[in-house]
Design an enzyme around this catalytic site. Structure first.
Site, mmCIF file in Angstrom:
data_model
loop_
_atom_site.group_PDB
_atom_site.id
_atom_site.type_symbol
_atom_site.label_atom_id
_atom_site.label_comp_id
_atom_site.label_asym_id
_atom_site.label_seq_id
_atom_site.Cartn_x
_atom_site.Cartn_y
_atom_site.Cartn_z
ATOM 1 N N HIS A 263 0.700 -1.087 -0.010
ATOM 2 C CA HIS A 263 -0.048 -0.019 0.052
ATOM 3 C C HIS A 263 0.742 1.434 -0.248
ATOM 4 C CE1 HIS A 263 -3.338 2.921 1.210
ATOM 5 N NE2 HIS A 263 -4.014 2.072 0.976
ATOM 6 N N GLU A 321 -7.935 -4.175 -0.231
ATOM 7 C CA GLU A 321 -8.251 -5.233 -1.564
ATOM 8 C C GLU A 321 -8.449 -6.808 -1.345
ATOM 9 O OE1 GLU A 321 -9.610 -2.983 -3.660
ATOM 10 O OE2 GLU A 321 -7.966 -1.466 -4.186
HETATM 11 N N1 COA Z 1 3.936 -7.921 -4.800
HETATM 12 C C1 COA Z 1 5.430 -8.416 -4.691
HETATM 13 N N2 COA Z 1 5.794 -6.445 -4.748
HETATM 14 C C2 COA Z 1 5.514 -5.936 -4.505
HETATM 15 C C3 COA Z 1 4.582 -5.171 -4.175
HETATM 16 C C4 COA Z 1 3.466 -6.885 -4.208
HETATM 17 N N3 COA Z 1 2.338 -6.730 -4.032
HETATM 18 N N4 COA Z 1 4.099 -3.961 -4.068
HETATM 19 C C5 COA Z 1 5.444 -3.631 -3.819
HETATM 20 N N5 COA Z 1 6.334 -4.664 -4.393
HETATM 21 C C6 COA Z 1 7.534 -4.412 -4.595
HETATM 22 C C7 COA Z 1 7.259 -3.397 -5.739
HETATM 23 O O1 COA Z 1 8.275 -4.412 -6.681
HETATM 24 C C8 COA Z 1 9.017 -2.756 -5.283
HETATM 25 O O2 COA Z 1 10.545 -3.401 -5.165
HETATM 26 P P1 COA Z 1 11.468 -3.272 -5.812
HETATM 27 O O3 COA Z 1 11.356 -1.840 -5.179
HETATM 28 O O4 COA Z 1 12.426 -3.934 -5.682
HETATM 29 O O5 COA Z 1 11.358 -2.488 -7.278
HETATM 30 C C9 COA Z 1 9.053 -2.357 -3.976
HETATM 31 O O6 COA Z 1 8.444 -3.457 -3.152
HETATM 32 C C10 COA Z 1 8.336 -1.144 -4.039
HETATM 33 O O7 COA Z 1 7.243 -1.127 -4.375
HETATM 34 P P2 COA Z 1 6.530 0.623 -5.155
HETATM 35 O O8 COA Z 1 5.691 0.733 -6.371
HETATM 36 O O9 COA Z 1 7.290 1.554 -3.901
HETATM 37 O O10 COA Z 1 5.365 0.581 -4.081
HETATM 38 P P3 COA Z 1 3.952 1.524 -3.556
HETATM 39 O O11 COA Z 1 4.197 1.972 -2.798
HETATM 40 O O12 COA Z 1 4.500 2.700 -4.919
HETATM 41 O O13 COA Z 1 2.809 0.729 -4.163
HETATM 42 C C11 COA Z 1 1.346 -0.545 -4.951
HETATM 43 C C12 COA Z 1 1.662 0.502 -3.359
HETATM 44 C C13 COA Z 1 -0.867 -0.673 -3.725
HETATM 45 C C14 COA Z 1 1.179 0.189 -5.797
HETATM 46 C C15 COA Z 1 1.880 -2.388 -4.645
HETATM 47 O O14 COA Z 1 1.944 -2.553 -3.330
HETATM 48 C C16 COA Z 1 1.120 -2.692 -5.509
HETATM 49 O O15 COA Z 1 1.503 -3.126 -7.173
HETATM 50 N N6 COA Z 1 0.683 -3.904 -4.876
HETATM 51 C C17 COA Z 1 0.038 -4.411 -6.365
HETATM 52 C C18 COA Z 1 -1.120 -4.531 -6.496
HETATM 53 C C19 COA Z 1 -2.637 -4.565 -5.610
HETATM 54 O O16 COA Z 1 -2.024 -5.030 -4.348
HETATM 55 N N7 COA Z 1 -3.353 -3.410 -6.180
HETATM 56 C C20 COA Z 1 -4.647 -3.887 -5.127
HETATM 57 C C21 COA Z 1 -5.712 -4.391 -6.048
HETATM 58 S S1 COA Z 1 -5.777 -6.288 -5.431
#
Ligand code: COA
Length: 384
Positions: A263, A321
């Protein structure tokens, strides 16, 4: 604009407005470090599982829990507004013919939900909108599937009536409780994108329905309204706990993200996930089949452990979610109804923010920094 103002604006440029405090609110407080969500003074855990959705809406709008008499009146007023104007229903029929997604239908029909309203003030329109948004979603869903809309039942509460209008049958008390808890949980969440959109619109002294249509438009985008479907698809694909670790490991090895985890704000477990997990547990237990719930719980444990292994220091925890999907699926809702149902709950918060913003009387008008060209010269069409 004076030179000093220009300099301040340039220095303060925050893409996406991250970290900018643009409103004061007593509606909710989100602390991503502590994993704390407060709704109108109540820790989420204290409110969500106890309140009916009408009580939560009343609390958000009027800053106190309603007395029995206030609640009775509020419920009756909402029930009185549920039925849609005939022209709005006809509009939904047309939308169903071209098979637009439910969020499009909601955006289109919400703009026409007050066709029969005369001289309603903000509080009247608020009741009308809160009451009719679920009717739009349910009526559209049935039309899309070749069924006649079900007339709202004034005897039923807000949550129960929504399920009734979707299914055409009275829901079990456990399902109603599950939905009340969900709607309460998503009723407000700080200055999120749709809430901000609503505040911007109402701040121009526009009307409440316009603000809600704008908010629905903002919620429709996947970066906000989310896509809880994939979180559940993952659990279904895993199918059996014995496959969970290898399945999740392979995904992480391929560099894929695990849906339902991580998140932007919460760096500990999203407090909404726990509240929804408990509500889902009660509901699945009542339904007599705990298999999916138990599998989801196990998948969650393994996923969190693997995320700590593959992404150390990132604190990737279960997000809202994951359990939203489990809960809404258990209620019998199709994945395409998840975001519209989120809107049904968030409407209470949107309206509360509109009341607050209206009271400030202040237009929201940030600045932008010009990065385009200067001193261009006009070129006649035939010479371009
Ligand atoms: N699974 C695996 N790795 C994840 C992850 C996940 N759900 N969420 C974040 N990461 C990783 C990223 O790949 C990144 O790794 P890196 O530093 O090696 O590149 C690191 O954690 C930080 O990610 P970042 O994108 O900066 O985090 P954020 O705070 O910007 O992102 C979300 C938040 C919600 C967009 C992200 O956690 C995500 O994409 N989650 C999955 C999608 C999700 O659950 N969406 C909800 C609908 S089902």
């Amino acid at each position: 604009m004076s030179t000093t103002q220009t300099a301040q604006t340039t220095d303060a440029f925050k893409p996406g407005l991250e970290g900018v405090i643009a409103a004061e609110t007593r509606l909710s407080s989100v602390d991503g470090q502590k994993g704390e969500l407060i709704i109108a003074g109540f820790p989420l855990e204290e409110l969500a599982a106890h309140a009916t959705f009408e009580e939560t809406a009343y609390l958000l709008w009027y800053d106190h829990l309603p007395t029995a008499a206030e609640l009775e009146r509020f419920r009756a007023e909402l029930a009185g507004y549920r039925a849609l104007p005939a022209a709005t229903l006809t509009l939904l029929e047309q939308v169903a013919q071209v098979r637009r997604p439910a969020m499009d239908a909601l955006r289109i029909a919400a703009g026409a939900m007050d066709l029969d309203a005369r001289d309603l003030d903000d509080h009247g329109l608020a009741r009308l909108a809160l009451a009719r948004i679920p009717t739009i979603v349910a009526a559209y869903w049935r039309l899309l599937h070749g069924q006649a809309p079900v007339e709202p039942d004034p005897e039923l509460g807000h949550a129960a009536n929504y399920l009734y209008m979707l299914e055409g049958a009275r829901p079990t008390p456990a399902k109603v409780r599950g939905l009340e808890t969900y709607l309460n949980t998503v009723s407000d969440h700080g200055l999120n994108a749709s809430t901000f959109a609503a505040r911007v619109i109402i701040a121009t002294q526009s009307d409440l329905v316009s603000a809600l249509v704008g908010a629905i438009g903002a919620l429709k985008g996947p970066l906000h309204g989310g896509a809880p479907g994939p979180a559940l698809d993952m659990v279904f694909e895993i199918g059996d706990v014995s496959r969970a670790e290898s399945y999740l490991r392979e995904k992480l090895e391929r560099g894929e993200r695990l849906m339902g985890f991580g998140h932007r704000v919460y760096k500990v477990r999203d407090p909404r996930a726990e509240v929804l997990a408990r509500a889902a547990e009660v509901m699945y237990r009542d339904g007599g089949d705990m298999a999916l719930y138990n599998l989801a719980r196990e998948v969650e444990k393994i996923a969190v452990a693997l995320l700590a292994e593959y992404k150390p220091g990132r604190n990737l925890q279960t997000n809202v979610e994951f359990y939203t999907a489990l809960l809404l699926h258990g209620l019998g809702l199709d994945t395409d109804l998840f975001t519209p149902t989120f809107a049904v709950g968030r409407t209470a918060g949107w309206i509360g923010h509109c009341f607050e913003q209206r009271a400030t009387g202040r237009l929201i008008r940030p600045d932008s920094r010009y990065i385009g060209e200067r001193n261009r010269r006009w070129v006649p069409l035939e010479q371009r």
